[in-house]
Design an enzyme around this catalytic site. Sequence first.
Site, PDB file in Angstrom:
ATOM      1  CB  SER A 139      -0.874   0.030   1.257  1.00  6.40           C
ATOM      2  OG  SER A 139      -0.117   0.466   2.380  1.00  6.40           O
ATOM      3  CG  ASP A 140       1.515   5.893  -1.180  1.00  2.00           C
ATOM      4  OD1 ASP A 140       2.464   5.994  -0.377  1.00  2.00           O
ATOM      5  OD2 ASP A 140       1.368   6.666  -2.127  1.00  2.00           O
ATOM      6  CB  CYS A 141       3.216   5.614   3.643  1.00  4.98           C
ATOM      7  SG  CYS A 141       4.694   4.767   3.035  1.00  4.98           S
TER       8      CYS A 141
ATOM      9  CB  ALA B  67      -2.924   3.522   1.203  1.00  3.07           C
TER      10      ALA B  67
END
Length: 570
Positions: free
Chosen positions: A294-296, A298
Site C-alpha cells: 500500500s502507499d503509506c 493507505a
Amino acid sequence: MIIHTALILLFSRFVQSPWLVFSVNPPFACDPSDPATQQYAFCKPTLSIKQRTQDLMSRLTLDEKIAQLGDIAPPIMRLGVPGYQWWSESLHGVSSGGRGIHFNGPIKAATSFPQVILTAATFNPLLWYQIGQVIGTEARALYNAGQAEGLTFWSPNINIFRDPRWGRGQETPGEDPLTTSIYAASYVKGLQGSPYQGGYTPQILQASACCKHFTAYDLENWEGIVRDSFNAEVSAQDLEDTFQPPFRSCIEEGHASGIMCSYNQVNGVPNCANYTLLTQTARGRWKFNGYITSDCDAVADIYEAQNYTKTPEDAVAYALKAGMDLNCGNYVQKYARNATQQGKLTEADIDRALQNLFSVRMRLGLFNGNPNRYPPYGSIRSDQVCSNDHQNLALQAALDGIVLLKNTESVLPLLKSQVSSLAVIGPNANNFTVLLGNYAGPPCKITTPLMGKKSYVKDTRYLAGCQDVACNSSSIDQAVQLASSVDHVVMFMGLDQSQETEALDRIDLVLPGMQGDLITSVAKAAKKPVILVLICGGPVDIDFVKSNPKIMGWLSWSGWRHCHCSDPLR
Ligand SMILES: *[C@@H]1O[C@H](CO)[C@@H](O)[C@H](O)[C@H]1NC(C)=O
Ligand SMILES: *[C@@H]1O[C@H](CO)[C@@H](O)[C@H](O)[C@H]1NC(C)=O
Ligand SMILES: *[C@@H]1O[C@H](CO)[C@@H](O)[C@H](O)[C@H]1NC(C)=O
Ligand SMILES: *[C@@H]1O[C@H](CO)[C@@H](O)[C@H](O)[C@H]1NC(C)=O
Ligand SMILES: *[C@@H]1O[C@H](CO)[C@@H](O)[C@H](O)[C@H]1NC(C)=O
C-alpha cells in the site's frame, strides 16, 4: 544428501572468493555459521521458492505472521531471520527517503540523476535502462557495505501526468502513456538486473523495483481536495488507454517484482481494496509475480479518510482479500489479529500475502547466506558508487534532456570569447537544493549554475533578484542596474519544492510572485537579448516572453514542453 552437497559447494565458494575480506555482515537469513539453519528447508537454495516460503510459513505463529505485514518487518530471532525494511526509494538515484538505506557508513553519497521528467525528455530507452542498472548496482554496493536494511525500492513513479498542476508530475516521465510505458520497463529491467532485450529475469534480483502508484493518481492537495480521500472517476476506455498501459508494461515487459496501490479511489473503490484491480488485472491478466504494497497509511485511509468500511478491521480485511500484501505503516499489524478473531480475515488470507513477501526477499538472495560473499552481486564494492562512469551517465542524461525552446539569431551557444562580463540573475541560480528535486539522496558532488558560469566567465556577477522562488518581493531596480552594466545576462527562474511537491499541487501555471516582472524588466534593460533558463518540474506558462525580442535563448531544465497557453499550435 543432494542438499548437503549443495551447501558444501556454496561454502567452498566462500573460501575461494576474493572478497572474503569483507567484514561487514548486512542483514541476511540462513547464515551457514549457524548450524540450526542447515535444518531449515527454507534455507535451501536448491528447493523452489514456493517450497521454501511454505516451509518458513509453517514454522510461524499467527502473531509472527501478522507482524511481517508492515513495512518495518521485525526479526524472527529463533529462526535466524533478520528484520527487513521494505521501504526504500530510488526515483533518480539511490535515495535517503524511506527507511532501508543509510548514508552513515563509508558510502556518504550516491549518483544523482536528473529528475525523471527531464530524463524522460531524452526519449532514450537504453539510457533509462542504464540509469536503472547504475541505481541497482549502487544499491547493492550500499547493501554489501552494511548500509542497507532492504533492497526493495519504491520506484519508478509511472503515473500519467494528466493534470499539469500536479505536484508530483516532476517524478514521472510525463503525460504520454507510450513514453511512460517504455520508461517503466527500461528502468525496471536495469534496476532488477535483467538484460536490456528480452523478458528474462535473473535468478537473483539485483534489487527490486516497484511500479507506483496503481492507479489513476495525479492529485495531491488541490484547494483542500486531498489524495487520501479523492475518488477519480475514470471511464473504462480512459483507464485502458491512458492510466493502465505503463503498469501493464512495467509488469509484462519489465517483470517488476513490486506494485504500490495508491491512496485514491477509482470509481468509488479504494485502489488498495480493489480485487478487480490487484488480483484480476495485475496478477491475473498481466501475470504479475511479486508483492503489492500500500502507499503509506493507505489502509488506514480506507476507513479513516474514506469511510469506506465501518471498522478498521474491515479495512484491513478488504485490502488483504483484494490482493494487497504489505501495508506501509502499522495498521495491518495492529488490526489483523482482531480481524481474524471477528472472522473477517482467515489465516489463509495472511499466508497468501506472506508467500509473496517472503518470495521477494528470497529472490533477492537474502535467504542464501551472506550475499556479499558470492556472485552475482557480492563483488560490488563501495568504489563503484559515484564512479566516473556513473557520473558521466548522469551528465549525459542532463545534457540530452535539457530542451532548447527558442534560439533566435543563434544567441546560443554563448562563446567565451564574446563575453567579457556576465550577469547571473534569479532565485534558482545558486541554490543546490533546488537541483535535487524530490526523493533525492546525497549527491556525489554538486555544481550550481552560478558556480558553472563563474568557471566559464571570470567577470560573473550574481543577484538572486528575489528572496526565494515564491518571489513575493523583488529587487528589480538592482537587477536592472546590473543587467545594463554587463555584456550578457542569464536568468535562472522557475519553481522549486515550495511550489510543487508531494502533498502540494499548484493552482495555476504562471511563474510565482514577481518572477515575471523581474524577467521583463531585466530583458528591457539588458544590452543584448537575455537567456532565460527555467528550472522546474511541471510546466509554466511563459506566453509573456514568447514574442519578446529581448529574450532569445530559452531553455527548459524540466524537459517539459512549456505551455504556451494561448498558442493555437500547441
Ligand atoms: C475497482 O473495482 C470496481 C468494482 O469491482 C470496478 O468497477 C473499478 O473499475 C475498479 N477500478 C479499477 C481501477 O479497476
Ligand atoms: C462514517 O460514516 C458514518 C455513517 O454514515 C458516520 O456516522 C461516521 O461519522 C463517518 N465516519 C467518518 C470518519 O467520517
Ligand atoms: C482487539 O479486540 C480486543 C477485544 O475486543 C480489544 O480489547 C482490543 O482493544 C482490540 N485491539 C485493537 C487494536 O483494536
Ligand atoms: C533553496 O531551496 C530550498 C528548496 O527549494 C528552499 O527551501 C530554500 O529556501 C532555498 N534557499 C534560498 C536562499 O532561496
Ligand atoms: C508569499 O506569498 C504567498 C502567497 O500570497 C504566501 O503564501 C507566502 O507565505 C509568502 N511568502 C513570504 C515569505 O512572505
